[in-house]
Design a protein around this motif. Structure first.
Motif, PDB file in Angstrom:
ATOM      1  N   LEU A 124       1.055  -1.198  -0.058  1.00  0.00           N
ATOM      2  CA  LEU A 124      -0.139  -0.024  -0.016  1.00  0.00           C
ATOM      3  C   LEU A 124       0.882   1.215   0.055  1.00  0.00           C
ATOM      4  N   ASP A 125       2.084   1.215  -0.231  1.00  0.00           N
ATOM      5  CA  ASP A 125       3.009   2.118  -0.311  1.00  0.00           C
ATOM      6  C   ASP A 125       2.513   3.342  -1.263  1.00  0.00           C
ATOM      7  N   GLU A 126       2.405   4.676  -0.633  1.00  0.00           N
ATOM      8  CA  GLU A 126       1.923   5.760  -1.255  1.00  0.00           C
ATOM      9  C   GLU A 126       0.292   5.734  -1.332  1.00  0.00           C
ATOM     10  N   HIS A 127      -0.241   4.917  -0.682  1.00  0.00           N
ATOM     11  CA  HIS A 127      -1.881   4.888  -0.739  1.00  0.00           C
ATOM     12  C   HIS A 127      -2.354   4.787   0.736  1.00  0.00           C
ATOM     13  N   PRO A 128      -2.521   5.771   1.065  1.00  0.00           N
ATOM     14  CA  PRO A 128      -3.239   5.946   2.492  1.00  0.00           C
ATOM     15  C   PRO A 128      -4.472   5.535   2.699  1.00  0.00           C
ATOM     16  N   PHE A 129      -4.836   4.640   3.924  1.00  0.00           N
ATOM     17  CA  PHE A 129      -6.083   3.882   3.996  1.00  0.00           C
ATOM     18  C   PHE A 129      -7.101   4.642   3.445  1.00  0.00           C
ATOM     19  N   GLY A 130      -8.282   4.236   2.980  1.00  0.00           N
ATOM     20  CA  GLY A 130      -9.345   4.879   2.564  1.00  0.00           C
ATOM     21  C   GLY A 130      -9.186   5.300   1.057  1.00  0.00           C
ATOM     22  N   SER A 131      -7.992   5.431   0.434  1.00  0.00           N
ATOM     23  CA  SER A 131      -7.878   6.086  -0.713  1.00  0.00           C
ATOM     24  C   SER A 131      -8.059   4.970  -2.021  1.00  0.00           C
ATOM     25  N   LEU A 132      -8.279   3.713  -1.706  1.00  0.00           N
ATOM     26  CA  LEU A 132      -8.444   2.501  -2.877  1.00  0.00           C
ATOM     27  C   LEU A 132      -9.757   2.205  -2.382  1.00  0.00           C
ATOM     28  N   PRO A 133     -10.321   1.679  -3.476  1.00  0.00           N
ATOM     29  CA  PRO A 133     -11.678   0.928  -3.199  1.00  0.00           C
ATOM     30  C   PRO A 133     -11.399  -0.430  -2.188  1.00  0.00           C
ATOM     31  N   ILE A 134     -12.548  -0.697  -1.534  1.00  0.00           N
ATOM     32  CA  ILE A 134     -12.460  -1.704  -0.603  1.00  0.00           C
ATOM     33  C   ILE A 134     -12.139  -3.266  -1.188  1.00  0.00           C
ATOM     34  N   SER A 135     -12.451  -3.339  -2.411  1.00  0.00           N
ATOM     35  CA  SER A 135     -12.223  -4.477  -3.107  1.00  0.00           C
ATOM     36  C   SER A 135     -10.658  -4.764  -3.285  1.00  0.00           C
ATOM     37  N   ILE A 136      -9.872  -3.819  -3.294  1.00  0.00           N
ATOM     38  CA  ILE A 136      -8.440  -3.872  -3.558  1.00  0.00           C
ATOM     39  C   ILE A 136      -7.874  -4.414  -2.254  1.00  0.00           C
ATOM     40  N   TYR A 137      -8.455  -3.690  -0.999  1.00  0.00           N
ATOM     41  CA  TYR A 137      -7.615  -4.384   0.092  1.00  0.00           C
ATOM     42  C   TYR A 137      -8.207  -5.693   0.568  1.00  0.00           C
ATOM     43  N   VAL A 138      -9.222  -6.051  -0.207  1.00  0.00           N
ATOM     44  CA  VAL A 138      -9.915  -7.487   0.063  1.00  0.00           C
ATOM     45  C   VAL A 138      -8.743  -8.570  -0.715  1.00  0.00           C
ATOM     46  N   GLY A 139      -8.665  -7.870  -2.132  1.00  0.00           N
ATOM     47  CA  GLY A 139      -7.558  -8.790  -2.884  1.00  0.00           C
ATOM     48  C   GLY A 139      -6.514  -8.971  -2.409  1.00  0.00           C
ATOM     49  N   ILE A 140      -5.852  -7.822  -1.760  1.00  0.00           N
ATOM     50  CA  ILE A 140      -4.379  -7.869  -1.241  1.00  0.00           C
ATOM     51  C   ILE A 140      -4.378  -8.869   0.163  1.00  0.00           C
ATOM     52  N   CYS A 141      -5.260  -8.738   0.662  1.00  0.00           N
ATOM     53  CA  CYS A 141      -5.296  -9.729   2.041  1.00  0.00           C
ATOM     54  C   CYS A 141      -5.479 -11.022   1.462  1.00  0.00           C
ATOM     55  N   PHE A 142      -6.245 -11.362   0.600  1.00  0.00           N
ATOM     56  CA  PHE A 142      -6.746 -12.453  -0.112  1.00  0.00           C
ATOM     57  C   PHE A 142      -5.474 -13.265  -0.177  1.00  0.00           C
ATOM     58  N   ALA A 143      -4.756 -12.711  -1.362  1.00  0.00           N
ATOM     59  CA  ALA A 143      -3.713 -13.368  -1.858  1.00  0.00           C
ATOM     60  C   ALA A 143      -2.371 -13.382  -0.928  1.00  0.00           C
ATOM     61  N   THR A 144      -2.287 -12.164   0.054  1.00  0.00           N
ATOM     62  CA  THR A 144      -1.291 -12.379   1.247  1.00  0.00           C
ATOM     63  C   THR A 144      -1.493 -13.762   1.995  1.00  0.00           C
ATOM     64  N   LEU A 145      -2.846 -13.827   2.303  1.00  0.00           N
ATOM     65  CA  LEU A 145      -3.077 -15.382   3.017  1.00  0.00           C
ATOM     66  C   LEU A 145      -2.642 -16.535   2.293  1.00  0.00           C
ATOM     67  N   LEU A 146      -3.212 -16.413   1.124  1.00  0.00           N
ATOM     68  CA  LEU A 146      -3.148 -17.579   0.236  1.00  0.00           C
ATOM     69  C   LEU A 146      -1.743 -17.947   0.100  1.00  0.00           C
ATOM     70  N   ILE A 147      -0.866 -17.129  -0.172  1.00  0.00           N
ATOM     71  CA  ILE A 147       0.577 -17.424  -0.449  1.00  0.00           C
ATOM     72  C   ILE A 147       1.279 -17.964   0.963  1.00  0.00           C
ATOM     73  N   ALA A 148       1.025 -17.549   2.072  1.00  0.00           N
ATOM     74  CA  ALA A 148       1.622 -18.092   3.195  1.00  0.00           C
ATOM     75  C   ALA A 148       0.972 -19.411   3.592  1.00  0.00           C
ATOM     76  N   VAL A 149      -0.153 -19.414   3.537  1.00  0.00           N
ATOM     77  CA  VAL A 149      -0.973 -20.768   3.871  1.00  0.00           C
ATOM     78  C   VAL A 149      -0.610 -21.888   2.819  1.00  0.00           C
ATOM     79  N   ALA A 150      -0.576 -21.356   1.531  1.00  0.00           N
ATOM     80  CA  ALA A 150      -0.080 -22.351   0.369  1.00  0.00           C
ATOM     81  C   ALA A 150       1.425 -22.976   0.751  1.00  0.00           C
ATOM     82  N   THR A 151       2.312 -21.852   1.105  1.00  0.00           N
ATOM     83  CA  THR A 151       3.537 -22.422   1.377  1.00  0.00           C
ATOM     84  C   THR A 151       3.659 -23.532   2.744  1.00  0.00           C
ATOM     85  N   THR A 152       2.943 -22.992   3.599  1.00  0.00           N
ATOM     86  CA  THR A 152       2.813 -23.651   4.889  1.00  0.00           C
ATOM     87  C   THR A 152       2.464 -25.185   4.358  1.00  0.00           C
TER      88      THR A 152
END
Length: 195
Positions: A124-152
């Motif tokens: 989220l560098d240079e994008h303060p909270f609230g400056s992006l649509p909520i679906s972008i935050y959901v997408g970032i969180c989803f992929a972040t969790l997916l990578i960590a869980v899949a590797t584990t």
């Protein structure tokens, strides 16, 4: 038969109504999947979690999930050098996984916390909270969790398949050291003086 004859054409997988949200979700999910520092940091966290399977995944993810939330919240302040956070945090996590230290709950939770904060700050560098649509935050969180869980899961499946073989532990620790090397090189590249 009558119901089948009266049915109208289905519109399955038609995203026209929510195309903007779907496109934003995909755009958000692509950040951790396509940005090497975030991807390697999350892979290192997954390797650490898988190697420390005696603790289970709970201690690491008890730090990781709040770390994601804190990273999103801290993005509001746009900290300097936030784009380097995944490099540094990932390097620490990868070195911890490669070190062969015995599993420790507090250390696992701390590793999860710093990885979660760092990946979100970097993404989220240079994008303060609230400056992006909520679906972008959901997408970032989803992929972040997916990578960590899949590797584990991959690390754990390898141990389930071949048992607690010493060579397997060494192989995953070597993978973690490669993660550390990649992040160190990327960090050196980012910090090089301008020419």
């Amino acid at each position: 038969m009558a119901a089948a004859l009266l049915a109208t054409r289905a519109a399955a997988h038609e995203f026209t109504a929510g195309a903007d949200q779907y496109a934003s979700f995909v755009e958000g999910a692509s950040v951790p999947l396509s940005w090497p520092p975030a991807l390697v940091c999350l892979v290192a966290l997954g390797i650490l979690t898988g190697l420390w399977h005696q603790l289970g995944a709970r201690p690491v993810f008890l730090g990781f999930l709040p770390g994601i939330v804190l990273g999103i919240a801290l993005s509001t302040f746009q900290p300097a050098l936030a784009d380097l956070a995944p490099h540094v945090a990932g390097l620490c996590v990868a070195l911890l996984a490669a070190s062969g230290l015995p599993p420790q709950r507090a250390l696992g939770t701390a590793a999860g916390l710093i990885a979660g904060i760092a990946v979100m700050l970097g993404a989220l560098d240079e994008h303060p909270f609230g400056s992006l649509p909520i679906s972008i935050y959901v997408g970032i969180c989803f992929a972040t969790l997916l990578i960590a869980v899949a590797t584990t899961a991959l690390v754990r499946m390898s141990f389930d398949r071949w048992g607690e073989a010493k060579w397997l532990t060494i192989a995953w620790r070597t993978g973690a050291s490669w993660c550390a090397a990649m992040l160190l090189l990327a960090l050196a590249f980012e910090l090089r003086p301008p020419v």
